[in-house]
Design a protein around this motif. Structure first.
Motif, mmCIF file in Angstrom:
data_model
loop_
_atom_site.group_PDB
_atom_site.id
_atom_site.type_symbol
_atom_site.label_atom_id
_atom_site.label_comp_id
_atom_site.label_asym_id
_atom_site.label_seq_id
_atom_site.Cartn_x
_atom_site.Cartn_y
_atom_site.Cartn_z
ATOM 1 N N ASP A 81 1.345 -1.163 -0.285
ATOM 2 C CA ASP A 81 -0.004 -0.113 -0.318
ATOM 3 C C ASP A 81 0.996 0.968 0.022
ATOM 4 N N HIS A 82 2.325 1.407 0.005
ATOM 5 C CA HIS A 82 3.080 2.584 0.257
ATOM 6 C C HIS A 82 2.642 3.507 1.582
ATOM 7 N N GLN A 83 2.510 2.133 2.044
ATOM 8 C CA GLN A 83 2.026 3.009 3.695
ATOM 9 C C GLN A 83 4.089 3.355 4.537
ATOM 10 N N LEU A 84 4.155 3.364 4.754
ATOM 11 C CA LEU A 84 5.489 3.009 6.026
ATOM 12 C C LEU A 84 5.513 2.950 6.891
ATOM 13 N N GLN A 85 6.418 1.679 6.946
ATOM 14 C CA GLN A 85 5.756 1.228 8.612
ATOM 15 C C GLN A 85 7.333 1.585 9.411
ATOM 16 N N GLN A 86 6.957 1.552 10.599
ATOM 17 C CA GLN A 86 8.106 2.691 10.859
ATOM 18 C C GLN A 86 8.361 2.202 12.881
ATOM 19 N N PRO A 87 8.845 2.905 14.216
ATOM 20 C CA PRO A 87 8.258 2.764 15.226
ATOM 21 C C PRO A 87 7.986 3.833 15.569
ATOM 22 N N LEU A 88 7.358 3.660 16.968
ATOM 23 C CA LEU A 88 6.248 5.216 17.119
ATOM 24 C C LEU A 88 6.746 5.807 18.594
ATOM 25 N N TYR A 89 6.926 7.316 18.651
ATOM 26 C CA TYR A 89 7.056 7.472 20.084
ATOM 27 C C TYR A 89 6.502 7.897 21.052
ATOM 28 N N ILE A 90 5.699 7.973 22.201
ATOM 29 C CA ILE A 90 5.462 8.816 22.648
ATOM 30 C C ILE A 90 5.816 9.353 24.151
ATOM 31 N N SER A 91 5.457 10.942 23.894
ATOM 32 C CA SER A 91 6.981 11.787 24.514
ATOM 33 C C SER A 91 5.600 12.642 25.521
ATOM 34 N N THR A 92 6.384 13.557 26.469
ATOM 35 C CA THR A 92 5.570 14.022 27.482
ATOM 36 C C THR A 92 6.081 15.244 27.828
ATOM 37 N N TRP A 93 5.532 16.892 27.124
ATOM 38 C CA TRP A 93 6.439 17.655 28.045
ATOM 39 C C TRP A 93 6.699 18.369 29.356
ATOM 40 N N THR A 94 7.722 18.271 29.241
ATOM 41 C CA THR A 94 8.612 18.163 30.618
ATOM 42 C C THR A 94 10.055 19.463 29.940
ATOM 43 N N LYS A 95 10.207 19.932 31.586
ATOM 44 C CA LYS A 95 11.478 21.053 31.775
ATOM 45 C C LYS A 95 12.723 19.964 31.184
ATOM 46 N N VAL A 96 13.674 21.244 30.751
ATOM 47 C CA VAL A 96 14.617 20.218 30.256
ATOM 48 C C VAL A 96 16.058 19.486 31.186
ATOM 49 N N ASN A 97 15.993 18.657 31.399
ATOM 50 C CA ASN A 97 16.987 18.697 32.199
ATOM 51 C C ASN A 97 18.308 17.938 32.404
ATOM 52 N N GLY A 98 18.615 18.011 30.355
ATOM 53 C CA GLY A 98 20.173 18.054 30.645
ATOM 54 C C GLY A 98 19.971 16.112 30.199
ATOM 55 N N LYS A 99 20.104 15.723 30.675
ATOM 56 C CA LYS A 99 19.895 14.249 30.692
ATOM 57 C C LYS A 99 19.247 13.243 29.736
#
Length: 414
Positions: free
Chosen positions: A359-377
């Motif tokens: 179907d010409h649909q790219l198959q790839q991993p997905l991420y769930i992420s949360t809006w967070t203060k930058v911590n340098g880690k």
């Protein structure tokens, strides 16, 4: 007589050989047909720069061998009708590769135009590179041999999102809000279907569709969400429609968590600021704050050049795969490139991806992420100079979000 002509014949042959070799190295021009004016212009402008920045990298690193890439913007004002005008303009100017992503309505119009053009103009075929229009129909009932989608479709993203939500027993009441067009309808349908399958105990306490790009004040919608008692909001909104929704939620003190498709797109981070910390999540195919910060050089060089954030990673995947296809096909002709792209595997910034042949649909991993203060880690990179960025909650393997397809692909000569 013959002897006198032979050096001339040899000279002409050598000249022809050099001429032929020179002709093989092409500057491949891509027509980027997306909103560059109006309410969604900030997103369109950011992503045009992203394509152009990756094209520069591709040229420097010779992704397409001796071929070079050039991406030129065509403003479709987020309109399906204007998209058709720009498609005609681009094709008339000799473009063989069209890029679009912002808006599944515009994508459907472009897809239909490409199919008709290719049928009527053998030898002048064009390919449609879809980096972000995610209505599942585009690779199901409307699938086309000339269309390749490099984003995960909305069903894949909802599968990933609800798989993650399934584990959270604090989610009791969900409110769905979206834009009133093809994509918004698909998000609503998938959210209801998948939650019913995975968490039948969750109540859907509201379901709103609003005009796309027209609402200036979302406070009446937020008041309804508040009144419903929802602890979670699911939205496919993007661009100004998401930024204004988040802003209204912040102003009203809405405590619900937001599960978004496009929390990382231009304008939304600034609208969230500190108020979105820990409350806004995003599903997508990449996050620069990944386990090994893969892609950070691209993010840093983009920031240095444009003082803007690189997030549309499909630009990297698409040009990388196209460069590989040009070299494999030993041609830039869409007729020869399309069969090479089908089924191609490629190591992108999110791992190995595959352009599914069916179907010409790219198959790839997905991420769930949360809006967070930058911590340098685990959160080194912020967005829009807010001091906040996206913390990776989970990277889901490709198979988790994979969906069946109803595509009946019609191939040339088939």
């Amino acid at each position: 007589m013959t002897l006198k002509l032979r050096p001339l014949v040899m000279a002409l042959s050598v000249a022809a050989a050099f001429s032929s070799a020179g002709a093989q190295a092409e500057n491949i021009k891509f027509a980027f047909i997306d909103p560059l004016s109006g309410p969604f212009a900030p997103v369109g402008q950011n992503i045009l720069k992203s394509w152009q920045h990756v094209a520069e990298l591709a040229n420097k690193e010779k992704w397409g061998g001796e071929h070079t890439f050039e991406v030129v913007g065509f403003d479709n004002k987020a309109s399906p009708q204007e998209s058709l005008t720009q498609v005609k303009t681009a094709i008339d100017q000799g473009y063989r590769y069209l890029i679009q992503g912002n808006g599944s309505g515009a994508a459907a119009a472009i897809l239909d135009a490409v199919n008709k053009h290719n049928e009527r103009n053998p030898g002048k075929e064009v390919i449609f590179i879809n980096y972000a229009a995610v209505d599942p129909d585009l690779t199901n009932s409307k699938c086309s041999y000339w269309h390749f989608r490099f984003d995960a479709n909305s069903d894949q993203k909802m599968e990933a999102m609800t798989t993650y939500m399934q584990q959270n027993q604090n989610i009791k009441k969900v409110y769905i809000i979206g834009q009133n067009y093809a994509f918004g309808h698909q998000v609503t349908r998938a959210a209801k279907d998948y939650l019913k399958r995975k968490r039948p105990d969750i109540q859907i306490v509201g379901d709103d569709l609003h005009p796309i790009g027209q609402v200036k004040d979302f406070s009446p919608y937020v008041a309804k969400i508040k009144q419903s008692g929802a602890d979670t909001v699911i939205t496919g909104n993007w661009g100004a429609d998401l930024a204004l929704l988040i802003k209204a939620a912040k102003d009203a003190g809405l405590e619900a968590n937001f599960y978004t498709y496009y929390g990382a797109t231009t304008g939304v981070p600034t609208a969230m600021g500190a108020a979105g910390e820990g409350k806004v999540k995003s599903v997508g195919y990449w996050n620069v704050n990944n386990e090994k910060f893969v892609g950070q050089e691209l993010v840093e060089s983009f920031k240095k050049k444009y003082n803007d954030d690189y997030y549309a990673m499909a630009t990297y995947t698409a040009l990388g795969m196209l460069g590989q296809a040009f070299k494999t096909a030993k041609s830039t002709d869409p007729v020869k490139v399309a069969p090479v792209l089908e089924g191609m595997k490629f190591k992108s910034l999110n791992g190995e991806v595959e352009m599914r042949k069916a179907d010409h649909q790219l198959q790839q991993p997905l991420y769930i992420s949360t809006w967070t203060k930058v911590n340098g880690k685990d959160v080194k990179f912020d967005q829009e100079n807010t001091g906040y960025g996206w913390k990776t909650d989970v990277k889901l393997d490709t198979y988790v979000a994979a969906q069946p397809t109803s595509c009946q692909m019609k191939r040339p000569g088939g």
